[in-house]
Design a protein around this motif. Sequence first.
Motif, short mmCIF file in Angstrom:
data_model
loop_
_atom_site.label_atom_id
_atom_site.label_comp_id
_atom_site.label_asym_id
_atom_site.label_seq_id
_atom_site.Cartn_x
_atom_site.Cartn_y
_atom_site.Cartn_z
N SER A 123 13.90 -5.90 10.19
CA SER A 123 13.64 -6.69 9.20
C SER A 123 14.27 -8.01 9.65
CB SER A 123 14.21 -6.50 7.83
OG SER A 123 15.62 -6.33 7.78
N TRP A 124 15.45 -8.20 10.28
CA TRP A 124 15.62 -9.72 10.90
C TRP A 124 14.91 -9.96 11.88
CZ3 TRP A 124 17.13 -9.94 16.00
CH2 TRP A 124 17.65 -11.26 16.48
N TYR A 125 14.42 -9.08 12.94
CA TYR A 125 13.60 -9.61 13.97
C TYR A 125 12.20 -10.17 13.47
CZ TYR A 125 10.97 -9.52 18.32
OH TYR A 125 10.34 -10.03 19.47
N VAL A 126 11.50 -9.45 12.47
CA VAL A 126 10.14 -9.84 11.88
C VAL A 126 10.54 -10.99 10.95
CG1 VAL A 126 8.22 -8.95 10.62
CG2 VAL A 126 9.09 -7.81 12.27
N GLY A 127 11.44 -10.91 9.91
CA GLY A 127 11.60 -11.76 8.78
C GLY A 127 12.38 -12.90 9.00
N ALA A 128 13.18 -12.97 9.87
CA ALA A 128 14.06 -14.16 10.40
C ALA A 128 14.00 -14.67 11.81
CB ALA A 128 15.66 -13.66 10.22
N TYR A 129 13.99 -13.89 12.68
CA TYR A 129 13.82 -14.41 14.25
C TYR A 129 12.32 -15.11 14.23
CZ TYR A 129 13.42 -14.37 19.09
OH TYR A 129 13.19 -15.20 20.43
N LEU A 130 11.24 -14.22 14.04
CA LEU A 130 10.01 -14.65 14.48
C LEU A 130 9.87 -15.68 13.38
CD1 LEU A 130 8.03 -11.41 15.21
CD2 LEU A 130 9.13 -13.01 16.87
N VAL A 131 9.95 -15.45 12.11
CA VAL A 131 9.67 -16.68 11.21
C VAL A 131 10.49 -17.67 11.49
CG1 VAL A 131 10.04 -17.15 8.80
CG2 VAL A 131 9.11 -14.88 9.43
N GLY A 132 11.92 -17.64 11.76
CA GLY A 132 12.71 -18.91 12.16
C GLY A 132 11.73 -19.59 13.15
N ARG A 133 11.52 -19.02 14.18
CA ARG A 133 10.73 -19.90 15.37
C ARG A 133 9.64 -20.42 14.87
NH1 ARG A 133 10.51 -16.44 20.86
NH2 ARG A 133 9.61 -18.51 21.56
N ALA A 134 8.76 -19.74 13.90
CA ALA A 134 7.57 -20.38 13.49
C ALA A 134 8.00 -21.76 12.75
CB ALA A 134 6.78 -19.37 12.75
N LEU A 164 12.56 -12.06 5.04
CA LEU A 164 13.47 -11.04 5.37
C LEU A 164 13.50 -10.02 4.42
CD1 LEU A 164 15.95 -10.26 7.26
CD2 LEU A 164 17.22 -11.55 5.76
N GLY A 165 13.51 -10.11 3.13
CA GLY A 165 13.27 -9.18 2.17
C GLY A 165 12.06 -8.33 2.26
N LEU A 166 10.93 -8.97 2.13
CA LEU A 166 9.73 -8.35 2.41
C LEU A 166 9.65 -7.43 3.40
CD1 LEU A 166 7.48 -11.34 1.20
CD2 LEU A 166 8.38 -9.23 -0.29
N SER A 167 10.15 -7.71 4.45
CA SER A 167 10.16 -6.80 5.91
C SER A 167 10.94 -5.72 5.42
CB SER A 167 10.92 -7.83 6.97
OG SER A 167 9.80 -8.92 7.17
N ALA A 168 12.29 -5.89 4.76
CA ALA A 168 12.97 -4.82 4.74
C ALA A 168 12.38 -3.88 3.60
CB ALA A 168 14.48 -5.15 4.09
N PHE A 169 11.72 -4.38 2.63
CA PHE A 169 10.97 -3.39 1.71
C PHE A 169 9.79 -2.79 2.29
CE2 PHE A 169 7.73 -2.83 -1.74
CZ PHE A 169 8.44 -2.07 -2.42
N ALA A 170 9.21 -3.51 3.24
CA ALA A 170 7.86 -2.82 3.89
C ALA A 170 8.39 -1.55 4.85
CB ALA A 170 7.22 -3.86 4.89
N ILE A 171 9.80 -1.70 5.27
CA ILE A 171 9.92 -0.70 6.27
C ILE A 171 10.38 0.40 5.41
CG2 ILE A 171 11.92 0.00 7.93
CD1 ILE A 171 11.82 -3.14 8.82
#
Length: 481
Positions: free
Chosen positions: A196-207, A462-469
Motif C-alpha cells: 500500500s505504501w508503494y502504490v499509495g505513497a511512493y507512486l502518488v508522491g512522485r505524481a 494510502l488507506g484506499l490501497s490498504a483496504f483494496a489489498i
Amino acid sequence: MDPITPVHGTATLLLIAAAAVAVLLLLIMKARLHAFVSLVLVSVLTALAAGIPAGDVPDALAFGFNSTLGAVALLVGFGVMLGRLLEITGGAQVLADTLIGRFGERRAPLALGIAALLFGFPIFFDAGLVVFLPIILTVARRFGGSLLHYALPAAGAFAAMHALVPPHPGPVAAGVTLNGDVGVILLVGVPVAVLSWYVGAYLVGRALGNRIQVDVPSLLFGEMNGGTADQPGDAAPAAGGTGSTTVTRTAPAFGTVLTLLLLPMLLIAINTVLTTLVDTEVLPADSTLVNSLRLIGNTPIALLITLLVAIVVLGRREGSLADTSRILDDALAPICSIILITGAGGMFGGVLRVSGIGDALTGSLGDLGLPLLLQAFVIATALRVAQGSATVALTTTAGLIAAPVAAAGLGDFRIALIVMAIAAGATVLSHVNDSGFWLVSRFFGMDEKTTLRTWTVMETTLGLSAFAIATVLWLASALVL
C-alpha cells in the motif's frame, strides 16, 4: 476527560462538526487568520455549540491540547536539535550521499522510502518523521525539484507502518479487542503496509511532485535556504560568531551518522519488545531491570539519550559546549509555531471526541447492514474524519464491531484482515483536526491548501490501497477456506 452526555441529536452534532471544519478552513485559508488562533477559536465555539457546559470548556480544550503537546513537544524539540547538529556538521549530507551512491539519483525517493519503512517498524510516526527530517531536506536540497518527491514517500512509509503493523499501538489494540493473534496481524500487516505504501505513497508522491512545486523550507538550514550552504570540509562561520572567524568542518563518518540514527530506533525497539512481553505476561511487570530498560526505550528518553551522544560526538566539531548550545538554541526558535499549532490541532480533535460527535457519527453507521470488512472500513473512516486521531479511530472501531466479529466466528487470518480494513479507514482523509496534518504542514513548509492537496490526498490513497489489498485477500480466503 470522559465524553459528555450529548444534548443534541445525531444530525445536529454532525452538522456542528461539518460547520466547524468549514469555518476553520475559511478562517485559515480565506481570512488568513493564524492557524493557532483559528484552531483555538473554533475549538471553543465547537465545544459551546455541541453542548459542553461553559464551565467544562477549559477542561475540554486542555484534554486534547495537553495530551498532544505531551506526545509531540519533546519529540519535536529533541529531534530538531539532533537534526540541526547533523545538518551543520555535514552528517546529513554524508548519509544522503551514501544513500544516493547506493541507489542512484533517480531512485533517491525510493531509497528514502525504504529506509523509512525499516526505521518505521519500531518508531511512531511523529518521532520517525522528526529524526528523518534532516535526511529528507538534505536530499531534496541537493537534487532540487519539488520537496514532495522526497517527503511524501518517506512520510507515507512512517504513516503506513504506524497504522498497519504491530507493535504500533493502534493495530495491537484493535487485534486484542477482536481476540486476534498479534503475530498473524504482524505477518499480514507487513506486506500490506509495503504494497500500500508503494502504490499509495511512493507512486502518488512522485505524481504529486510532478504537479505541485514545494520548495525546501529553511527549518534546518536557517539563512542558507535558497542560497549556497556550507558543505562538509568548507570554511564556515564559527557557531555564534559574526562570520569573521572560520572553522574547518570535517564531516563525520557514515558509520557515525548511521549509528546516531539507529540508536533511538534500537532503544525504542527494546522498549517495544519488552512492553509486549510484559503485556503477554512472559516477563514480570514489577521487574526493576525490565522497567529500567523500558524507561530508556521510552521515545522522548531515547531521543534525549541520542541527542546527548550527538552533542559529545558531533558537538565537539563546532568548538566549545557553549557554541554547541547556541546551535541547539537556534534550532528551537523556528519550531515554536509548529508545536503550538500541532497542539491546537489536537485540541480541536479532543473537543470533537469529548462532545460525542465521533460517537454520534459511528452510531449512525453501525446498523447499515454493510459487509463486515466494509463496515469496519467505513466506521473507521467516519471516526477518522470526525475526530482526527488514527489511533483513536482504530481502537474505537474495533470496540464497536467486536460483537459482530465474534458472532461471525472468524479465524485469525480474517481477523487480521479486519484490522487492516480498520487501519485503512483510520488512515484516509487526514485534515485540519489531525495533529499529524499540522506537523507535516509546518515541517515541510506548506500552507493549509497545499497540505490538503498533497498530504491529505496521499493519506487517502494510502488507506484506499490498504483496504483494496485487504479486500482482495478477503475474497481470496473465501475461495480457499
